[in-house]
Design a protein around this motif. Structure first.
Motif, PDB file in Angstrom:
ATOM      1  N   SER A 328       0.816  -1.214   0.000  1.00  0.00           N
ATOM      2  CA  SER A 328       0.000   0.000   0.000  1.00  0.00           C
ATOM      3  C   SER A 328       0.847   1.260   0.000  1.00  0.00           C
ATOM      4  O   SER A 328       0.366   2.341  -0.303  1.00  0.00           O
ATOM      5  CB  SER A 328      -0.931   0.020   1.219  1.00  0.00           C
ATOM      6  N   LEU A 336      -3.209   2.366  -8.753  1.00  0.00           N
ATOM      7  CA  LEU A 336      -4.391   1.497  -8.697  1.00  0.00           C
ATOM      8  C   LEU A 336      -5.588   2.270  -8.153  1.00  0.00           C
ATOM      9  O   LEU A 336      -6.689   2.222  -8.704  1.00  0.00           O
ATOM     10  CB  LEU A 336      -4.076   0.285  -7.805  1.00  0.00           C
ATOM     11  N   ARG A 337      -5.372   3.003  -7.066  1.00  0.00           N
ATOM     12  CA  ARG A 337      -6.458   3.772  -6.464  1.00  0.00           C
ATOM     13  C   ARG A 337      -6.961   4.870  -7.406  1.00  0.00           C
ATOM     14  O   ARG A 337      -8.165   5.135  -7.485  1.00  0.00           O
ATOM     15  CB  ARG A 337      -5.982   4.381  -5.143  1.00  0.00           C
ATOM     16  N   ILE A 424      -9.862  -2.920 -15.149  1.00  0.00           N
ATOM     17  CA  ILE A 424      -8.767  -3.878 -14.996  1.00  0.00           C
ATOM     18  C   ILE A 424      -7.830  -3.800 -16.199  1.00  0.00           C
ATOM     19  O   ILE A 424      -6.601  -3.844 -16.055  1.00  0.00           O
ATOM     20  CB  ILE A 424      -9.320  -5.306 -14.812  1.00  0.00           C
ATOM     21  N   LEU A 453       0.996  -7.052  -7.945  1.00  0.00           N
ATOM     22  CA  LEU A 453      -0.304  -6.537  -8.367  1.00  0.00           C
ATOM     23  C   LEU A 453      -0.797  -7.226  -9.638  1.00  0.00           C
ATOM     24  O   LEU A 453      -1.978  -7.538  -9.766  1.00  0.00           O
ATOM     25  CB  LEU A 453      -0.220  -5.024  -8.610  1.00  0.00           C
ATOM     26  N   LYS A 456      -2.241 -10.596  -8.719  1.00  0.00           N
ATOM     27  CA  LYS A 456      -3.521 -10.496  -8.011  1.00  0.00           C
ATOM     28  C   LYS A 456      -4.639 -10.061  -8.965  1.00  0.00           C
ATOM     29  O   LYS A 456      -5.773 -10.541  -8.865  1.00  0.00           O
ATOM     30  CB  LYS A 456      -3.411  -9.502  -6.843  1.00  0.00           C
ATOM     31  N   ILE A 457      -4.317  -9.142  -9.861  1.00  0.00           N
ATOM     32  CA  ILE A 457      -5.311  -8.686 -10.845  1.00  0.00           C
ATOM     33  C   ILE A 457      -5.725  -9.858 -11.748  1.00  0.00           C
ATOM     34  O   ILE A 457      -6.901 -10.015 -12.094  1.00  0.00           O
ATOM     35  CB  ILE A 457      -4.760  -7.520 -11.672  1.00  0.00           C
ATOM     36  N   ARG A 476     -13.126  -2.025  -5.436  1.00  0.00           N
ATOM     37  CA  ARG A 476     -12.264  -1.145  -4.653  1.00  0.00           C
ATOM     38  C   ARG A 476     -11.980  -1.740  -3.275  1.00  0.00           C
ATOM     39  O   ARG A 476     -10.838  -1.704  -2.798  1.00  0.00           O
ATOM     40  CB  ARG A 476     -12.947   0.219  -4.511  1.00  0.00           C
ATOM     41  N   THR A 479      -9.451  -4.614  -3.671  1.00  0.00           N
ATOM     42  CA  THR A 479      -8.073  -4.168  -3.913  1.00  0.00           C
ATOM     43  C   THR A 479      -7.481  -3.497  -2.678  1.00  0.00           C
ATOM     44  O   THR A 479      -6.292  -3.647  -2.400  1.00  0.00           O
ATOM     45  CB  THR A 479      -8.014  -3.206  -5.119  1.00  0.00           C
ATOM     46  N   GLU A 480      -8.306  -2.767  -1.916  1.00  0.00           N
ATOM     47  CA  GLU A 480      -7.794  -2.141  -0.699  1.00  0.00           C
ATOM     48  C   GLU A 480      -7.360  -3.194   0.310  1.00  0.00           C
ATOM     49  O   GLU A 480      -6.339  -3.047   0.976  1.00  0.00           O
ATOM     50  CB  GLU A 480      -8.852  -1.220  -0.072  1.00  0.00           C
ATOM     51  N   LEU A 482      -6.343  -6.149  -0.443  1.00  0.00           N
ATOM     52  CA  LEU A 482      -5.132  -6.728  -1.044  1.00  0.00           C
ATOM     53  C   LEU A 482      -3.922  -5.849  -0.716  1.00  0.00           C
ATOM     54  O   LEU A 482      -2.871  -6.340  -0.290  1.00  0.00           O
ATOM     55  CB  LEU A 482      -5.330  -6.823  -2.558  1.00  0.00           C
ATOM     56  N   LEU A 483      -4.070  -4.533  -0.898  1.00  0.00           N
ATOM     57  CA  LEU A 483      -2.964  -3.603  -0.649  1.00  0.00           C
ATOM     58  C   LEU A 483      -2.560  -3.597   0.818  1.00  0.00           C
ATOM     59  O   LEU A 483      -1.388  -3.496   1.162  1.00  0.00           O
ATOM     60  CB  LEU A 483      -3.356  -2.192  -1.081  1.00  0.00           C
TER      61      LEU A 483
END
Length: 933
Positions: A328, A336-337, A424, A453, A456-457, A476, A479-480, A482-483
Motif C-alpha cells: 500500500s 491502482l487507487r 482492470i 499486483l 492479483k489482478i 475497490r 483491492t484495498e 489486497l494492498l
C-alpha cells in the motif's frame, strides 16, 4: 552475555551426539529466529556436522499437514461462492465489508480448537438468545434482529462447507491447518525426527498446546522457554500464560527461567519529542552512537518506516530490515487507487471529466510521470503543467486535452468510462507499459510491487470470468484489502549489528541496545480491539482470544526484549503538536519507571533534554541556521520596506521564515488552486465590508440601526460583485467553493446582527484600510513601522479601531500575562493579536495631528477602543482593556519592543534559525524546504 538462542543451541548441542543432531526437529516462532539459531549452532563446532531440521512453527505445521495455504483474496472468493448458494441476495459489495472479520473468526475458531463450532454459531442464533435471555416463546424480534440471528445459521454452514471444500482441494487457511495437525496426532508422531525441541514460544494457541502435549506424552519433545523471575514470580500480565504452563507441568521440565531483569545493570533513556520529524533524526544519531553494538530499532508505527528508511542509509552503517513493506506504500498502489477512483467517478456522471486535484496527482505520480514523458516528451509535459496552472479550471476533460494538443494513452486511461473489466484492462496497460520501459530510476521494490499486483489482478479476472459480479465499490474494497495485507519482504544481510524490526520480529532474538520508536499508548500496547462477530461472553465461554490475551502477549515480547539488553532508548511523542493529536507515553514505559527500577536498583533511568540548537551538542544538533554576513540588506529593509505587525509576528515565531520572506524576498510560486484558501476567503470578506462602508466614508453620514440593516440586506449583492471583480480565476459554481461562498454570506450576516445587538448610538466611518507609518531611530538605523487598519469609527464618546479576523480569536489572546512587563508581553510569539492592536494604537498616536485634520475631529488617546471582530468567534468580546496602562507606558513598551527586535536583527552573532515549534510550520510557505509539519 550469551543470547537466548546461543543458550538454546548449546543445550541442544550438549544433549546429543553429533550423529544424533540430524534426527532432531527444532521449532521456533519465526523464520528470523531460525536464521540466528542456525548461526549459533554452527558456531559450536569447528568440524562440520549434519544439523537438525530447524523451522518456524508455521513452516513446520504446513509441511507435515501436506496442505497449501490460500491467500485472502482466494479465500474471499471461496467463501462468497458458498455463501451465494445459501443466500442468493448476498451482494459481493456488502460481503467485502465484513468477510475479513469473518475469516479472522474462522481462524480463531480453529486455533482455539472449539470442539463443536456449530454450537458457537447456535449460541449466537435466535433460538439460543431467547433461551439465554429467558424470553417468552412468543417473543418476536425485529426484522433487523432476525436478520442478525439468521446470519449465524448461514455462517455455520459456510464454515463447514468451506473446510470440506478446502480439504478436498488440499488447501487451507492458517488456523485450519493447525487444527488438522492438532487433531491428527499421526501427522506428528509419524515424522522421522526422534525428538522435537520447541524453542522460545510463549502464548500458545490451543492447537499448538495440543501438538506439544501429544509429543510430550510420547516423550518426544522438550520445550526451551525464555522467561524471567520479574513476571514469572508476580502477577505481571507478561507472564500470564507462561505461569499457567509452568504450573500445569504438561510441557515437561521447565527451562529456562532467569533473573536478568533483577540482576543486570541497564541504562534506560526516555526521550520525549513533540515533533514527529525529529524522531528519525534522533534515531539516526542513536544508531551512530551504538555503531559497534548489537542494536535493534523497533518500529511500532508503520508510518515511521519510510522516514527512517530515508535517514539510516546515509549513516553508511550496515543494517538489515526485517519488516515487510506493505504494498500500500508503493507508487503502484496510488496508481491502482487513481484508476479505480476515476472509473467509479465517471460511472455516475454523464460527462467524463476529472477534478483538477486528481489530474495533478496523475501527472505527478513518479511512475506515471515517467511513462507520460516516454510518450509525449518532457517538453510537452512541462507545457501541459503550465497550461493547467494558467487555466485555473476546476475540471478537465478530453476536449481540453485535445485543445492543448496532448495525446497520451496513459493520460487517456483516466478519462475513460466503462465496466470493472475495462478498469482492470487500464490497470494492466500501465503495469505492462512499466515492464516494457524498464526504467532504472525505480528500485527493485517497485518492480516487485508491480509483479505482485499483476498476479492479483489476474486472479480477480479469473473469478470474474467464473461468474462473480463485481461493481466498482466491491472491486475497490477487494483491492484495498489486497494492498493492506500484501507485504514485500526486504532482502538484506541478515547478520548485521543494526537490525530494524517490528516487535513480533524480535521474538527469541537478543540485543545489547534496544531503541523503540513512537512508544505511545495505542502503538504498544495496541489500541486495536479484536474485531469479531462473536460477543465477549461467547468468546469467553468458547475459549476464543480476548483483547486481554493480546495485551499480555505484547507485554511478554517487551519485557523479554529488555532481559539481556544493557542500553535502552524509549522515544515517545507528547502530542504537543496539534497535528499529532492526543498522545500519551506507553504504560510499559511507566512500568519501567515505577516498578522495574524498584525491583532492580541497578536500572538507571534518565530523561535527556535535546537541545537541537546547541552547537556543542553535535550528536543531536539539527535545524537550519543562517549567519548574518550582510547587515546592509537588513538595514535597508528596516528603513525602506519597514516592519509591520505581520513581519514582527513572523520574526518572533521563526526568524528563519522572516529572513527568507523579507530579507531574501523569496515567495512561493503562484500555486495552482481551485479551492479558495484562507487568504482568498479573508480577502472576499474584507472587500464586501469595504464596499458596504465606502458610501458612508465618502458622505460622512452617520450610521444607525436602519443603515446597519440595509447593509445586511445588501450582503448577497456585494458578495457577487466582489467575486466577479476580484476573484475571476476561481469557479464558485461547483464544489467546495460554492459551500465556502455560502459560509461567507452567513458569517457576514452574523457580524451585522452582532453590530445591531451592541448598537448604542450613531457612528461615523472615518477610515477604511487606513495605512499609517511611523519612523523611529535606534542607534544609527532608522526603523519604519507600518500598519493598515481595517476600519476606524467614531461615536460621540469613543474612537473605535477595528481589526477583522476571519480566523478564530479567543478572549485569552488579548489577556495579559501575569508577572510580565508589557514589553515582555509584546515580545511573546503567542501574543500576535494583542501586539497588532497595540501597534495600531502606537501608529495613531504618532500620526495624531494629521489624523485630526483628516477626520476633522479631535482624538483623545484615552478614549480609543481597540477591537477585534473574529468571524469564527463572533460571540466573544474581543476589546483590549488598555486601561491597565497609561498612554506613556504603551508608547514606551512599543518603542522598547522595536528596539529589542532591531538590536537582534543587527547583531551578527545571532543567526536566523529554524523554529522548534512544529505548530508554526503547518501553514508556512517554506515547510517543504525545512521538512517540517
Amino acid at each position: 552475555m550469551q543470547s537466548f538462542l546461543e543458550i538454546a543451541a548449546q543445550t541442544i548441542f550438549s544433549n546429543h551426539s553429533k550423529n544424533e543432531l540430524q534426527h532432531l526437529q527444532v521449532i521456533l516462532p519465526s523464520r528470523r529466529a531460525v536464521f540466528f539459531l542456525k548461526k549459533a549452532l554452527s558456531d559450536l563446532s569447528e568440524l562440520p556436522f549434519f544439523a537438525p531440521r530447524i523451522e518456524s512453527i508455521d513452516d513446520f505445521i504446513l509441511r507435515v499437514s501436506g496442505l497449501t495455504t490460500l491467500d485472502n483474496v482466494d479465500l474471499y472468493f471461496e467463501i462468497y461462492d458458498i455463501l451465494s448458494k445459501l443466500d442468493s441476495g448476498q451482494s459481493f459489495e456488502k460481503f467485502m465489508s465484513w468477510v475479513p472479520t469473518l475469516l479472522k473468526d474462522f481462524e480463531n475458531i480453529d486455533f482455539s480448537l472449539v470442539e463443536h463450532p456449530h454450537l458457537l454459531f447456535k449460541y449466537m442464533s435466535e433460538a439460543d438468545a431467547i433461551s439465554r435471555w429467558e424470553l417468552s416463546e412468543d417473543y418476536v424480534f425485529t426484522t433487523t434482529a432476525q436478520s442478525y440471528f439468521s446470519f449465524f445459521d448461514k455462517i455455520s454452514m459456510v464454515y463447514e462447507q468451506l473446510n470440506q471444500k478446502l480439504l478436498d482441494n488440499k488447501t487451507c487457511y492458517r488456523g485450519m491447518v493447525y487444527r488438522k495437525v492438532a487433531e491428527n496426532p499421526s501427522l506428528i508422531l509419524g515424522q522421522e525426527s526422534k525428538k522435537f525441541y520447541f524453542v522460545g514460544l510463549n502464548a500458545l494457541s490451543r492447537a499448538e498446546e495440543k501438538i506439544i502435549e501429544t509429543l510430550e506424552k510420547a516423550k518426544k519433545s522438550e520445550c526451551i522457554w525464555d522467561t524471567d523471575d520479574f513476571y514469572m514470580n508476580s502477577q505481571n500480565k507478561a507472564g500470564k500464560k507462561l505461569r499457567a504452563y509452568k504450573k500445569s507441568g504438561k510441557f515437561g521440565k521447565w527451562s529456562f527461567q532467569n533473573s536478568y531483569l533483577k540482576d543486570t545493570k541497564k541504562d534506560v533513556r526516555i526521550f520525549e519529542l513533540n515533533n514527529d520529524s525529529l524522531q528519525s533524526k534522533l534515531v539516526s544519531n542513536l544508531a551512530m552512537e551504538s555503531a559497534n553494538k548489537r542494536h535493534v530499532i523497533v518500529v511500532l508505527d508503520e508510518n515511521q518506516f519510510l522516514p527512517l528508511l530515508l535517514n539510516i542509509p546515509s549513516l553508511a552503517l550496515p543494517f538489515n530490515i526485517s519488516i515487510g513493506l506493505p504494498i500500500s506504500n508503493s507508487q503502484f498502489a496510488e496508481i491502482l487507487r487513481l484508476i479505480i477512483a476515476c472509473f467509479q467517478y465517471h460511472e455516475h456522471n454523464d460527462t467524463v471529466k476529472n477534478h483538477q486535484t486528481t489530474f495533478i496527482k496523475i501527472i505527478e505520480n513518479p511512475v506515471l510521470n515517467v511513462l507520460i514523458i516516454n510518450e509525449i516528451g518532457e517538453e510537452q509535459l512541462n507545457a501541459l503543467t503550465n497550461s493547467i496552472a494558467k487555466s485555473k479550471r476546476l475540471f478537465f476533460d478530453l476536449d481540453w486535452l485535445a485543445q492543448n494538443k496532448v495525446s497520451s494513452e496513459i493520460i487517456n486511461i483516466f478519462f475513460k468510462k466503462g465496466s470493472v473489466n475495462d478498469c482492470i484492462s487500464a490497470i494492466e496497460l500501465v503495469i505492462n507499459r512499466f515492464f516494457d520501459v524498464q526504467f532504472k530510476d525505480f528500485g527493485d521494490l517497485e518492480f516487485v510491487f508491480a509483479n505482485v499486483l499483476k498476479n492479483k489482478i489476474n486472479l480477480i479476472k479469473e473469478k470474474i470470468k467464473a461468474g462473480v459480479e463485481l461493481n466498482f465499490k466491491s472491486f475497490r474494497s477487494l483491492t484495498e484489502d489486497l494492498l493492506k495485507n500484501q507485504r514485500v519482504p526486504f532482502e538484506g544481510e541478515s547478520d548485521t549489528p543494526l537490525q530494524i524490526m517490528s516487535m513480533l520480529e524480535t521474538r527469541c532474538i537478543d540485543f545489547e541496545c534496544v531503541t523503540i520508536m513512537t512508544f505511545n499508548e495505542g502503538n504498544l500496547p495496541s489500541a486495536k480491539k479484536i474485531n469479531s462477530f462473536f460477543t465477549f461472553d461467547a468468546s469467553k465461554i468458547f475459549g476464543l482470544p480476548l483483547y486481554s490475551d493480546q495485551d499480555a502477549i505484547m507485554a511478554y515480547h517487551f519485557f523479554r526484549l529488555l532481559q539481556r539488553a544493557n542500553k535502552l532508548n524509549f522515544i515517545y511523542l507528547n502530542g504537543a503538536s496539534e497535528a499529532l493529536g492526543n498522545k500519551e507515553k506507553s504504560r510499559f514505559i511507566r512500568q519501567v519507571e515505577e516498578e522495574l527500577i524498584v525491583y532492580n536498583p541497578r536500572i538507571k533511568v534518565s530523561y535527556p533534554v535535546l537541545n537541537f540548537q546547541n552547537t556543542e551538542n553535535k550528536a543531536f544538533k539539527t535545524g537550519i541556521f543562517v549567519e548574518k554576513d550582510n547587515l546592509t540588506r537588513i538595514q535597508d529593509f528596516l528603513s525602506s520596506k519597514g516592519l509591520s505587525a505581520t513581519s514582527i509576528n513572523d520574526y518572533l515565531s521563526c526568524s528563519l521564515k522572516f529572513y527568507w520572506k523579507y530579507i531574501q524576498k523569496i515567495r512561493n510560486e503562484d500555486e495552482l488552486k481551485s479551492q479558495i484558501g484562507t487568504d482568498v476567503f479573508g480577502t472576499i470578506v474584507h472587500k464586501v465590508l469595504e464596499n458596504l462602508d465606502i458610501p458612508f466614508l465618502v458622505s460622512k453620514a452617520e450610521l444607525g440601526i436602519a443603515e446597519l440593516k440595509k447593509q445586511k440586506e445588501s450582503i448577497q449583492k456585494e458578495l457577487a460583485i466582489a467575486i466577479k471583480e476580484n476573484q475571476k480565476q476561481f469557479d464558485f459554481d461547483n464544489g467546495m467553493n460554492l459551500i465556502l461562498l455560502s459560509v461567507v454570506e452567513k458569517i457576514l450576516e452574523k457580524y451585522f446582527s452582532k453590530r445591531e445587538n451592541e448598537f448604542s448610538e450613531k457612528f461615523k466611518v472615518l477610515g477604511i484600510e487606513k495605512e499609517l507609518f511611523a519612523i523611529d531611530t535606534f542607534g544609527e538605523t532608522n526603523v519604519k513601522l507600518k500598519g493598515v487598519i481595517d476600519k476606524i469609527e467614531s461615536t460621540g464618546s469613543f474612537l473605535k479601531v477595528i481589526d477583522y479576523k476571519t480566523g478564530k480569536v479567543a478572549e485569552r489572546d488579548l489577556l495579559l500575562t501575569k508577572d510580565l512587563s508589557l514589553t515582555q508581553i509584546l515580545l511573546d510569539p503567542e501574543k500576535s493579536k494583542l501586539r497588532q492592536l497595540i501597534i495600531y494604537y502606537y501608529l495613531i498616536s504618532n500620526n495624531l495631528n494629521s489624523l485630526e485634520k483628516e477626520f476633522d475631529e479631535r482624538i483623545d488617546m484615552n478614549t480609543i477602543q481597540l477591537i477585534i471582530y473574529s468571524f469564527r468567534n463572533l460571540t466573544a468580546n474581543l476589546t483590549f482593556n488598555k486601561s491597565d496602562f497609561s498612554h506613556l507606558e504603551i508608547m514606551e513598551a512599543t518603542t522598547s519592543m522595536l528596539s529589542s527586535i532591531t538590536e537582534e536583527l543587527l547583531d551578527k552573532t545571532q543567526m536566523f534559525e529554524q523554529t522548534e515549534d512544529n505548530n508554526q510550520c503547518k501553514f508556512c510557505d517554506f515547510v517543504q524546504v525545512c521538512q517540517r509539519g
